[in-house]
Design an enzyme around this catalytic site. Structure first.
Site, PDB file in Angstrom:
ATOM      1  N   GLU A 163      -8.794  -3.427   2.748  1.00  0.00           N
ATOM      2  CA  GLU A 163      -9.593  -2.410   3.414  1.00  0.00           C
ATOM      3  C   GLU A 163     -11.091  -2.492   3.112  1.00  0.00           C
ATOM      4  O   GLU A 163     -11.691  -1.563   2.573  1.00  0.00           O
ATOM      5  CB  GLU A 163      -9.085  -1.013   3.055  1.00  0.00           C
ATOM      6  CG  GLU A 163      -7.663  -0.742   3.502  1.00  0.00           C
ATOM      7  CD  GLU A 163      -7.223   0.689   3.252  1.00  0.00           C
ATOM      8  OE1 GLU A 163      -6.221   1.111   3.846  1.00  0.00           O
ATOM      9  OE2 GLU A 163      -7.878   1.397   2.450  1.00  0.00           O
ATOM     10  N   GLU A 345       0.381  -1.276   4.402  1.00  0.00           N
ATOM     11  CA  GLU A 345       0.448   0.108   3.910  1.00  0.00           C
ATOM     12  C   GLU A 345       0.843   1.022   5.057  1.00  0.00           C
ATOM     13  O   GLU A 345       0.327   0.894   6.170  1.00  0.00           O
ATOM     14  CB  GLU A 345      -0.896   0.611   3.355  1.00  0.00           C
ATOM     15  CG  GLU A 345      -1.286   0.083   2.007  1.00  0.00           C
ATOM     16  CD  GLU A 345      -2.579   0.713   1.491  1.00  0.00           C
ATOM     17  OE1 GLU A 345      -2.886   1.869   1.885  1.00  0.00           O
ATOM     18  OE2 GLU A 345      -3.287   0.055   0.724  1.00  0.00           O
TER      19      GLU A 345
END
Length: 440
Positions: A163, A345
């Site tokens: 991320e 995720e």
């Protein structure tokens, strides 16, 4: 609807969020150590000094992974545990910890998926300018070389960054995450492009030293969800129409240069002289072939005539529950990039506690998973090459600026006693894994 027999079912964590042992056995401080030790940044002044004490309890945690039936475990390496100052001397105790962790995973038939960087830059490198420093790709290349040489014979799957939109967006632009900076757009672009250069260097090192390795990068995203069939093409165009406003959060800024070898035209045009100069050689390095894209999806955004109704379902953090997000996140990204996808995720934070019967009942999490995984199967059934799913998170942990309030885990953690308790969702997930998703 069926998934391939080799579909990877796993769970994910991050080093700072679970390990603890923040100054144990020669580990150097990272930006999150420093950030959390300053008052006013984290809910209830919490920090990750101890967290889940995974550094000292990893064998116990792997036994629980085995009990849940995980086929894979996605974890990250703490850069400053391996190299305390970020560059230079290597800390053997850090090497030993991850070696033992990996060996224990393999011993229990759990495939290690290693994330090289999950937000915890060594503090010594932050003092040198962090990701603003033009030498930062060199630092990351050195770190990755140590990783590849040390663990490459045992680890087959590597993720360079987790991320980058979040650690740059919240850490360098909005200041709510470590290192707490609020930079101008030009400086944010410099930091972000340095991360992409670092990614390219890391891929090069891994290809050279571990040619059989599977290498990718993980992005956070809120995909567009079409309200009707007519909205599908517009959802694609909206999702990937990237300009300067909010560029840091979009997929094209991060993935287009990797896959297509160029940045989005609209963004470069709007940025004008603000966009950093990148050489042809640097672009070629950024654009090296990767084997997969990791996508982290929690929410989505509806494209079309959608009005959020009062009382719409949401999690404990206030994030809306959009089960279709998983399906469309996979479909849209596969359509654009034509690369295998792992959901690295996806999960939900609920109001979990140990009930009077000693168990943790979390029916909302089970319902959430059933809805989202149904969308994953639909995407696979409609032709997307989706190869794995990692629930976030294996266990309750330190949830960054929100401290220990949010509980995302399949495993409940009592932070005072460090007692672990499998939640009902863990047993449900075990059945999903055993049936390869046929019971969804």
């Amino acid at each position: 609807m069926t998934l391939t027999k080799n579909f990877v079912w796993g769970a994910a964590t991050a080093s700072y969020q679970i390990e603890g042992g923040w100054n144990q056995d020669g580990k150097g401080p990272n930006i999150w150590d420093e950030f959390t030790h300053q008052k006013g940044h984290i809910l209830y002044e919490a920090n990750g000094d101890v967290a889940c004490d995974h550094y000292n309890r990893f064998k116990e945690d792997i036994k629980l992974m085995k009990q849940v039936g995980l086929k894979a475990y996605r974890f990250s390496v703490s850069w400053s545990r391996i190299i305390p100052d970020g560059i230079g001397k290597i800390n053997q105790a850090g090497i030993d910890f991850y070696t033992k962790l990996i060996d224990e995973l393999i011993k229990n038939d759990i495939e290690p998926f290693m994330t090289i960087y999950h937000w915890d830059l060594p503090y010594a490198l932050h003092l040198k300018g962090g990701w603003l420093n033009p030498e930062s790709p060199d630092w990351f290349e050195y770190y990755t070389k140590v990783i590849a040489q040390t663990f490459g014979k045992k680890v087959k799957y590597f993720i360079t960054f987790n991320e980058p939109s979040v650690f740059i967006g919240l850490g360098y632009e909005l200041g709510s995450h470590a290192p707490g900076l609020k930079l101008q757009t030009k400086e944010v672009l410099i930091a972000a492009t340095n991360v992409l250069k670092a990614h390219g260097r890391a891929v090069s090192v891994l290809r050279e030293l571990n040619p059989k390795a599977q290498v990718g990068i993980t992005l956070a995203t809120q995909p567009q969800i079409p309200v009707t069939k007519k909205d599908e093409e517009n959802a694609y165009k909206t999702y990937f129409n990237e300009g300067l406003a909010g560029f840091i959060w979009g997929m094209p800024f991060w993935v287009d240069p990797i896959v297509f070898g160029k940045f989005p035209k609209k963004l470069v045009r709007e940025a004008k002289d603000c966009f950093p100069k990148i050489t042809k050689k640097e672009m070629e390095s950024i654009g090296q072939k990767i084997d997969f894209i990791g996508i982290n999806i929690y929410e989505g955004r509806y494209n079309g005539n959608f009005v959020r109704k009062p009382g719409y379902p949401h999690n404990e953090l206030g994030w809306d529950i959009f089960p279709e997000a998983l399906k469309w996140g996979i479909k849209l990204n596969y359509k654009r990039y034509n690369l295998p996808i792992y959901i690295t995720e996806n999960g939900i934070t609920c109001h979990d506690w140990v009930s009077l019967d000693g168990k943790v009942h979390d029916p909302n999490r089970i319902d959430f998973l059933q809805r989202y995984l149904k969308g994953l199967k639909e995407a696979a059934d409609e032709g997307a090459d989706v190869r794995g799913y990692f629930y976030w998170s294996l266990m309750d942990n330190f949830e960054w600026a929100m401290g220990y309030n949010p509980r995302f885990g399949l495993i409940h953690v009592d932070y005072e006693t460090q007692k672990r308790t499998l939640k009902d969702s863990a047993f449900w997930y075990k059945n999903v894994i055993e049936s390869n998703g046929k019971n969804i």
